[in-house]
Design a protein around this motif. Structure first.
Motif, PDB file in Angstrom:
ATOM      1  N   TYR A   1       8.367   4.077   1.202  1.00  0.00           N
ATOM      2  CA  TYR A   1       7.744   5.258   1.800  1.00  0.00           C
ATOM      3  C   TYR A   1       6.793   4.790   2.889  1.00  0.00           C
ATOM      4  O   TYR A   1       6.148   3.743   2.752  1.00  0.00           O
ATOM      5  CB  TYR A   1       6.981   6.012   0.710  1.00  0.00           C
ATOM      6  CG  TYR A   1       6.389   7.324   1.112  1.00  0.00           C
ATOM      7  CD1 TYR A   1       7.198   8.415   1.421  1.00  0.00           C
ATOM      8  CD2 TYR A   1       5.014   7.500   1.130  1.00  0.00           C
ATOM      9  CE1 TYR A   1       6.657   9.647   1.747  1.00  0.00           C
ATOM     10  CE2 TYR A   1       4.459   8.733   1.457  1.00  0.00           C
ATOM     11  CZ  TYR A   1       5.281   9.790   1.764  1.00  0.00           C
ATOM     12  OH  TYR A   1       4.735  11.005   2.092  1.00  0.00           O
ATOM     13  N   ALA A   2       6.691   5.536   3.957  1.00  0.00           N
ATOM     14  CA  ALA A   2       5.803   5.166   5.061  1.00  0.00           C
ATOM     15  C   ALA A   2       5.012   6.401   5.488  1.00  0.00           C
ATOM     16  O   ALA A   2       5.503   7.247   6.219  1.00  0.00           O
ATOM     17  CB  ALA A   2       6.616   4.607   6.231  1.00  0.00           C
TER      18      ALA A   2
ATOM     19  N   GLY B   1       0.772  -1.229   0.000  1.00  0.00           N
ATOM     20  CA  GLY B   1       0.000   0.000   0.000  1.00  0.00           C
ATOM     21  C   GLY B   1       0.804   1.281   0.000  1.00  0.00           C
ATOM     22  O   GLY B   1       0.235   2.363   0.094  1.00  0.00           O
ATOM     23  N   GLU B   2       2.122   1.195  -0.096  1.00  0.00           N
ATOM     24  CA  GLU B   2       2.978   2.382  -0.056  1.00  0.00           C
ATOM     25  C   GLU B   2       3.867   2.436  -1.302  1.00  0.00           C
ATOM     26  O   GLU B   2       4.295   1.397  -1.807  1.00  0.00           O
ATOM     27  CB  GLU B   2       3.892   2.336   1.176  1.00  0.00           C
ATOM     28  CG  GLU B   2       3.184   2.275   2.503  1.00  0.00           C
ATOM     29  CD  GLU B   2       2.653   3.619   2.986  1.00  0.00           C
ATOM     30  OE1 GLU B   2       2.615   4.583   2.195  1.00  0.00           O
ATOM     31  OE2 GLU B   2       2.278   3.693   4.161  1.00  0.00           O
ATOM     32  N   PRO B   3       4.182   3.643  -1.783  1.00  0.00           N
ATOM     33  CA  PRO B   3       5.153   3.752  -2.874  1.00  0.00           C
ATOM     34  C   PRO B   3       6.484   3.135  -2.432  1.00  0.00           C
ATOM     35  O   PRO B   3       6.963   3.395  -1.330  1.00  0.00           O
ATOM     36  CB  PRO B   3       5.299   5.263  -3.084  1.00  0.00           C
ATOM     37  CG  PRO B   3       4.031   5.841  -2.548  1.00  0.00           C
ATOM     38  CD  PRO B   3       3.657   4.950  -1.390  1.00  0.00           C
ATOM     39  N   THR B   4       7.043   2.328  -3.317  1.00  0.00           N
ATOM     40  CA  THR B   4       8.282   1.618  -3.015  1.00  0.00           C
ATOM     41  C   THR B   4       9.149   1.637  -4.263  1.00  0.00           C
ATOM     42  O   THR B   4       8.649   1.515  -5.376  1.00  0.00           O
ATOM     43  CB  THR B   4       7.975   0.167  -2.581  1.00  0.00           C
ATOM     44  OG1 THR B   4       7.101   0.217  -1.451  1.00  0.00           O
ATOM     45  CG2 THR B   4       9.230  -0.591  -2.199  1.00  0.00           C
TER      46      THR B   4
ATOM     47  N   TRP C   1      11.823   3.970   4.809  1.00  0.00           N
ATOM     48  CA  TRP C   1      12.705   2.928   5.342  1.00  0.00           C
ATOM     49  C   TRP C   1      13.640   2.508   4.224  1.00  0.00           C
ATOM     50  O   TRP C   1      13.253   2.428   3.054  1.00  0.00           O
ATOM     51  CB  TRP C   1      11.917   1.705   5.775  1.00  0.00           C
ATOM     52  CG  TRP C   1      10.765   1.943   6.685  1.00  0.00           C
ATOM     53  CD1 TRP C   1      10.467   3.048   7.425  1.00  0.00           C
ATOM     54  CD2 TRP C   1       9.706   1.009   6.951  1.00  0.00           C
ATOM     55  NE1 TRP C   1       9.310   2.863   8.139  1.00  0.00           N
ATOM     56  CE2 TRP C   1       8.823   1.615   7.863  1.00  0.00           C
ATOM     57  CE3 TRP C   1       9.422  -0.272   6.516  1.00  0.00           C
ATOM     58  CZ2 TRP C   1       7.684   0.988   8.350  1.00  0.00           C
ATOM     59  CZ3 TRP C   1       8.294  -0.910   6.996  1.00  0.00           C
ATOM     60  CH2 TRP C   1       7.436  -0.289   7.909  1.00  0.00           C
ATOM     61  N   CYS C   2      14.884   2.197   4.595  1.00  0.00           N
ATOM     62  CA  CYS C   2      15.851   1.747   3.592  1.00  0.00           C
ATOM     63  C   CYS C   2      16.964   0.950   4.269  1.00  0.00           C
ATOM     64  O   CYS C   2      17.217   1.125   5.454  1.00  0.00           O
ATOM     65  CB  CYS C   2      16.445   2.936   2.846  1.00  0.00           C
ATOM     66  SG  CYS C   2      17.399   4.066   3.874  1.00  0.00           S
TER      67      CYS C   2
END
Length: 132
Positions: free
Chosen positions: A50-51, A35-38, A62-63
């Motif tokens: 992205y969170a 559900g998040e752009p990754t 997060w990375c």
């Protein structure tokens, strides 16, 4: 902490800035994951997620980070960096975007994350041509 105004405008602006940093790197693609752009290297290796308040009350990303970096940054600046859920135990770094952001620093963190997962050939493209 900065407030989200205009129905998420800050969130949208921060996402667009992060997107520009990620997509300039060689062979990076973006798609939704959980559900998040990754962002992915060669469509399969995740290097930035992205969170947007999905997993907690923070806007950030997060990375993966080089060994020891997560612990160092979280200890030095816990208002800006955190150990993200699910992947923190593997050394991934959480970076807040709902605070004052140094985009040059974000670009360095994202590039380091890319280097952690990209094949050597793609990393070499970041470093320019080899000396003759």
């Amino acid at each position: 902490m900065a407030e989200v105004a205009d129905n998420g405008r800050m969130s949208d602006d921060r996402l667009e800035s992060l997107r520009r940093i990620c997509l300039v790197l060689p062979e990076v693609t973006e798609r939704l994951s959980h559900g998040e752009p990754t962002w992915f290297v060669r469509g399969r290796k995740t290097f930035v997620t992205y969170a947007d308040h999905h997993h907690d009350d923070r806007l950030g990303f997060w990375c993966p980070a080089p060994p020891g970096v997560q612990e160092e940054l979280v200890a030095q600046e816990p208002e800006r960096f955190f150990r993200p859920p699910y992947v923190g135990h593997r050394g991934w770094l959480g970076v807040r975007l709902d605070v004052d952001v140094d985009w040059a620093e974000i670009a360095e963190i994202v590039t380091d994350a890319y280097r952690m997962v990209a094949p050597k050939k793609l990393v070499a493209q970041l470093d320019g041509p080899a000396p003759a």
